[in-house]
Scaffold this active site. Structure first.
Site, short mmCIF file in Angstrom:
data_model
loop_
_atom_site.label_atom_id
_atom_site.label_comp_id
_atom_site.label_asym_id
_atom_site.label_seq_id
_atom_site.Cartn_x
_atom_site.Cartn_y
_atom_site.Cartn_z
N HIS A 80 0.89 -1.17 0.00
CA HIS A 80 0.00 0.00 0.00
C HIS A 80 0.92 1.22 0.00
CE1 HIS A 80 -2.30 -3.00 2.40
NE2 HIS A 80 -3.38 -2.47 1.89
N ASP A 135 2.38 2.00 3.32
CA ASP A 135 3.33 1.03 3.92
C ASP A 135 4.75 1.49 3.65
OD1 ASP A 135 1.11 -0.58 4.26
OD2 ASP A 135 1.54 -1.82 2.50
N HIS A 172 -10.83 -14.28 3.68
CA HIS A 172 -12.02 -13.51 3.34
C HIS A 172 -13.13 -14.43 2.84
CE1 HIS A 172 -9.46 -9.62 2.58
NE2 HIS A 172 -9.31 -10.12 3.78
N ASP A 221 -4.47 -14.01 -2.29
CA ASP A 221 -3.85 -13.63 -1.03
C ASP A 221 -3.81 -14.88 -0.16
OD1 ASP A 221 -3.23 -11.07 -1.70
OD2 ASP A 221 -4.36 -10.11 -0.08
N ASP A 275 -10.65 -11.70 10.76
CA ASP A 275 -9.62 -11.91 9.77
C ASP A 275 -8.28 -12.11 10.49
OD1 ASP A 275 -8.61 -11.89 7.21
OD2 ASP A 275 -8.65 -9.72 6.99
N ASP A 278 -0.49 -12.55 2.47
CA ASP A 278 -1.14 -11.51 3.28
C ASP A 278 -1.40 -12.16 4.64
OD1 ASP A 278 -2.41 -9.39 4.30
OD2 ASP A 278 -4.00 -9.26 2.81
C1 XLS Z 1 -7.48 -6.65 4.55
C2 XLS Z 1 -7.00 -6.89 3.20
C3 XLS Z 1 -5.92 -5.93 2.71
C4 XLS Z 1 -5.79 -6.00 1.21
C5 XLS Z 1 -5.02 -4.87 0.60
O1 XLS Z 1 -8.25 -7.44 5.10
O2 XLS Z 1 -6.59 -8.23 3.14
O3 XLS Z 1 -4.73 -6.17 3.35
O4 XLS Z 1 -5.19 -7.21 0.80
O5 XLS Z 1 -5.55 -3.64 0.92
CA CA Z 2 -5.68 -9.31 1.47
CA CA Z 3 -7.12 -10.05 5.33
#
Ligand code: XLS
Ligand code: CA
Ligand code: CA
Length: 437
Positions: free
Chosen positions: A100, A103, A270, A295, A306, A337
């Site tokens: 990001h 970051d 997710h 991811d 999460d 991720d």
């Molecule tokens: C958050 C998301 C985020 C995305 C990128 O839950 O996983 O990290 O991958 O913004």
């Molecule tokens: Ca993610």
């Molecule tokens: Ca996540």
């Protein structure tokens, strides 16, 4: 200067090694179904978890020191993170990173200063990339942390906030192109709503689509050839997020004419938060030609949020790789991720975590290829639908019959046979046979 001097290059040593800093299954040059493991598995490091997150949670401060010898909040620290990140990726043989905007550098009060810092750090990263084969997998703009995004970014009620989202996306696209990125992600963490008492859903969806169209137009103008991705997530931080799951995101993309430029970035944790298996969302994306990137992480099925754990469940990684192989691969890659647990606070733990994840996916790849080569599952599924290969079934598939003709067919038959056993227990035993042989 080395940040991780306790380890040299992590190498493949085979399943029997006891070396905690070696791969047991990830053997980059091993060929599986005609392609090297490293080509099947373009792994990426997530800048935010690996170089920024310290383990802070709602109940207490961080447990890991990620200052890397510099003062957090300074450009010196931003550069130290680049140095640490490149040493880390090189030692693990990871070829990609995801980021990001915020970051990379500390965000300033004035967006012009933030952008200046982003120019400086991306020059530094570009310099670091020289002489390595490390590139950006995808970039994104953080449109959820800053308080201005409390009501969303593209979905904000404030037109000024919408403009700031646009400005961040423009800059993040510039950076993605500059760093050779293959993709650009939209994760709509705050694109959703809490209550319909104060929300115009249709208005918000139209605005999000407008913002995405502008991003596509600008991206193509500056030479971005890759895919845009939506990363679905049903909730957290918003109560109800618009990109609920793969099916919802695909419908949105088609509704607003974005489906030619976009694919999906499917995150395991997710999918499970949406009440699906990881494999389900991968399949829905794949059969719609929308499986772009992954991811790679894992949730805890006993927790409703999460948790972004490093993947280790080989059943899950196997079925993921089965989907990926069947889909012919990804245009993106496998971005970890994922974060070490708050109690795993040392730099050694960061290496153990990536070795765990990379090995879990390598083993998943080996076993998914074995499932395909074994053929039992695929031929069972084919046989299960064989009543559509001839006779009335074939006519249905070819759309050669009417509802009246089918009713007449049923009337003649009087009563159908039962449709045949699904044999789930047997099929699960086939999976176990392949996994554990
Ligand atoms: C958050 C998301 C985020 C995305 C990128 O839950 O996983 O990290 O991958 O913004
Ligand atoms: Ca993610
Ligand atoms: Ca996540």
């Amino acid at each position: 200067m080395s940040y991780f001097d306790f380890v040299e290059k992590v190498k493949y040593e085979g399943p029997d090694t006891k070396n905690p800093f070696a791969f047991r299954y990830y053997d980059p040059d091993r060929v599986i179904l005609g392609k090297k493991m490293s080509e099947h598995l373009p792994f990426a490091m997530a800048w935010w978890h690996n170089l920024c997150a310290t383990g802070t949670d709602m109940f207490g401060p961080g447990t890991t020191d990620k200052s890397f010898g510099a003062v957090p909040g300074t450009m010196e620290h931003a550069k130290a993170k680049v140095d640490a990140g490149f040493e880390f990726m090189q030692k693990l043989g990871i070829k990609y990173f995801c980021f990001h905007d915020v970051d990379l550098v500390p965000e300033a009060d004035d967006i012009n200063e933030t952008n200046r810092r982003l120019d400086e750090i991306s020059d530094y990263i570009l310099e670091k990339m020289k002489g390595t084969d490390i590139k950006c997998l995808w970039g994104t703009a953080n449109l959820f942390s800053n308080p201005r995004y409390m009501n969303g970014a593209g979905s904000s009620n404030s037109a000024d906030v919408f403009c700031f989202a646009a400005a961040q996306i423009k800059k993040a696209l510039d950076l993605t192109v500059k760093l050779g990125g293959k993709g650009y992600v939209f994760w709509g963490g705050r694109e959703g709503y809490e209550s319909l008492l104060n929300t115009d859903v249709k208005f918000e969806l139209e605005n999000i689509a407008t913002l995405m169209h502008m991003a596509v137009e600008y991206g193509r103008k500056i030479g971005f050839k890759g895919d845009f991705y939506i990363e679905p997530k049903p909730k957290e931080p918003m109560k109800h997020q618009y990109d609920f799951d793969a099916a919802t995101a695909i419908a949105f993309l088609r509704q607003y004419g974005l489906d030619k430029d976009f694919k999906l970035n499917i995150e395991a944790n997710h999918a499970t938060l949406a009440g699906h298996t990881f494999q389900h969302d991968l399949r829905i994306a794949a059969i719609n030609g929308m499986l772009g990137s992954i991811d790679a992480n894992e949730g805890d099925l006993f927790l409703g949020w999460d948790t972004d754990e490093f993947p280790y469940n080989v059943y899950e990684t196997t079925m993921c790789m089965y989907e990926v192989l069947k889909a012919g691969g990804l245009t993106g890659g496998f971005n970890f991720d994922a974060k070490t647990r708050r109690s795993s606070y040392t730099f050694e733990d960061m290496f153990h975590a990536f070795i765990l994840g990379m090995d879990a996916f390598a083993l998943g790849l080996i076993k998914a290829a074995a499932i395909i080569e074994d053929g039992t599952i695929d031929s069972f599924i084919k046989e299960r639908y064989s009543s559509y290969e001839t006779g009335i079934g074939k006519k249905i598939r070819n759309r050669e019959v009417t509802l009246e003709e089918l009713a007449a067919y049923a009337a003649e038959l009087k009563k159908p046979e039962l449709p045949g056993s699904g044999r789930l227990e047997y099929l699960r035993s086939v999976i176990n046979r392949i996994l554990f042989s």
